[in-house]
Design an enzyme around this catalytic site. Structure first.
Site: not given
Ligand code: NDP
Length: 255
Positions: A65, A89, A140, A153, A156-157
């Site tokens: 992304v 996301n 977040s 973090y 950024s959020k």
């Molecule tokens: P995960 O680490 O499980 O998933 C993160 C996802 O982001 C993966 O699918 C990863 O894809 C993708 N990603 C990251 N960088 C890139 C990139 N450069 N290009 C394409 N894809 C990318 O995290 P979460 O599901 O927990 O997080 C999802 C969102 O929720 C985030 O924005 C996070 O900040 C937010 N969030 C999460 C919380 C938590 O406690 N878990 C709390 C609050 C917010 P791939 O692995 O294929 O690269």
């Protein structure tokens, strides 16, 4: 939920919250472009969707992304011919105080959590105007209130939240809605990706359970259901909103 046949892009659909969002949107009848870098994890999400929701149309877009906004838009349009909803996301975590700040890490987090969202939303914009569509950003609780040791973090959020509110105002006259969900702690791979594992993770999890007023952490599907609501016509009079999905944590006074 009025998402039937809507074309939705979900970034970060290869893991955690994004995979759950894709699943709930598919359940509601949407056609989903699944974006991520990890091919086998993307394929796993796609297989789950196709197994659970027969006849669902999906597309895997293997893309970074931070670099490939145009590719994501082009591949989605080539397959589906339109775009109704963008779910930004994909995101990464960082922790630590200002004294230990690594500027390379700062740039990487801001690039993913903010700059990539800005660029992809801009690239999708003309298509959302055509469909009077919607954007849902996954922010977040750390965007809504400060947490010590969450400098990069949190910044950024918080910036992402301001982006949500400003773009919502800009696009309202064109009938495009822009909102965010702001989750509290949810168990996904996000913590292990930055090396928080085993005992350190258990300590973090215990602290998280105790720091959410509802006395537990969140589930990926609790976030996904809120995203589906904001993406749908059920939220047709809602724009510029930051929706906390955090067991009440956003109302606690920082210590
Ligand atoms: P995960 O680490 O499980 O998933 C993160 C996802 O982001 C993966 O699918 C990863 O894809 C993708 N990603 C990251 N960088 C890139 C990139 N450069 N290009 C394409 N894809 C990318 O995290 P979460 O599901 O927990 O997080 C999802 C969102 O929720 C985030 O924005 C996070 O900040 C937010 N969030 C999460 C919380 C938590 O406690 N878990 C709390 C609050 C917010 P791939 O692995 O294929 O690269």
């Amino acid at each position: 939920m009025s998402l039937s046949d809507k074309v939705v892009i979900v970034t970060g659909a290869s893991s955690g919250i994004g995979a759950a969002i894709a699943e709930v949107l598919a359940r509601e009848g949407a056609q989903v472009a699944l974006v991520g870098r990890n091919v086998s994890n993307l394929e796993a999400t796609q297989a789950t969707l196709q197994q659970k929701y027969k006849g669902i149309k999906t597309l895997n877009v293997v893309a970074d992304v931070t670099k490939e906004a145009d590719l994501i838009v082009q591949q989605t349009l080539k397959k589906f011919g339109r775009i109704d909803v963008l779910v930004n996301n994909a995101g990464i975590l960082a922790s630590g105080p200002l004294a230990d700040l690594d500027i390379v890490e700062f740039d990487a987090v801001l690039n993913t959590n903010l700059r990539a969202v800005v660029l992809l939303t801009k690239a999708v914009l003309p298509h959302l105007v055509k469909t009077k569509g919607a954007v849902v950003n996954v922010s977040s609780c750390a965007g809504l209130r400060p947490f010590a040791n969450a400098l990069i973090y949190g910044v950024s959020k918080a910036a992402l939240d301001q982006f949500t509110k400003i773009v919502a105002l800009e696009l309202a006259p064109q009938g495009v809605r822009v909102n965010s969900v702001n989750p509290g702690f949810v168990q996904t791979n996000i913590h292990s990706r930055i090396g928080i594992k085993d005992e350190a993770y258990k300590t973090l999890l215990d602290r998280a359970i105790n720091s959410h007023p509802l006395g537990r952490v969140g589930d990926v599907f609790e976030v996904a259901e809120a995203v589906a609501f904001l993406a749908s016509s059920k939220a047709s009079f809602t724009t510029g909103a930051l929706f906390p999905i955090d067991g009440g944590k956003h109302n606690l006074t920082p210590r």
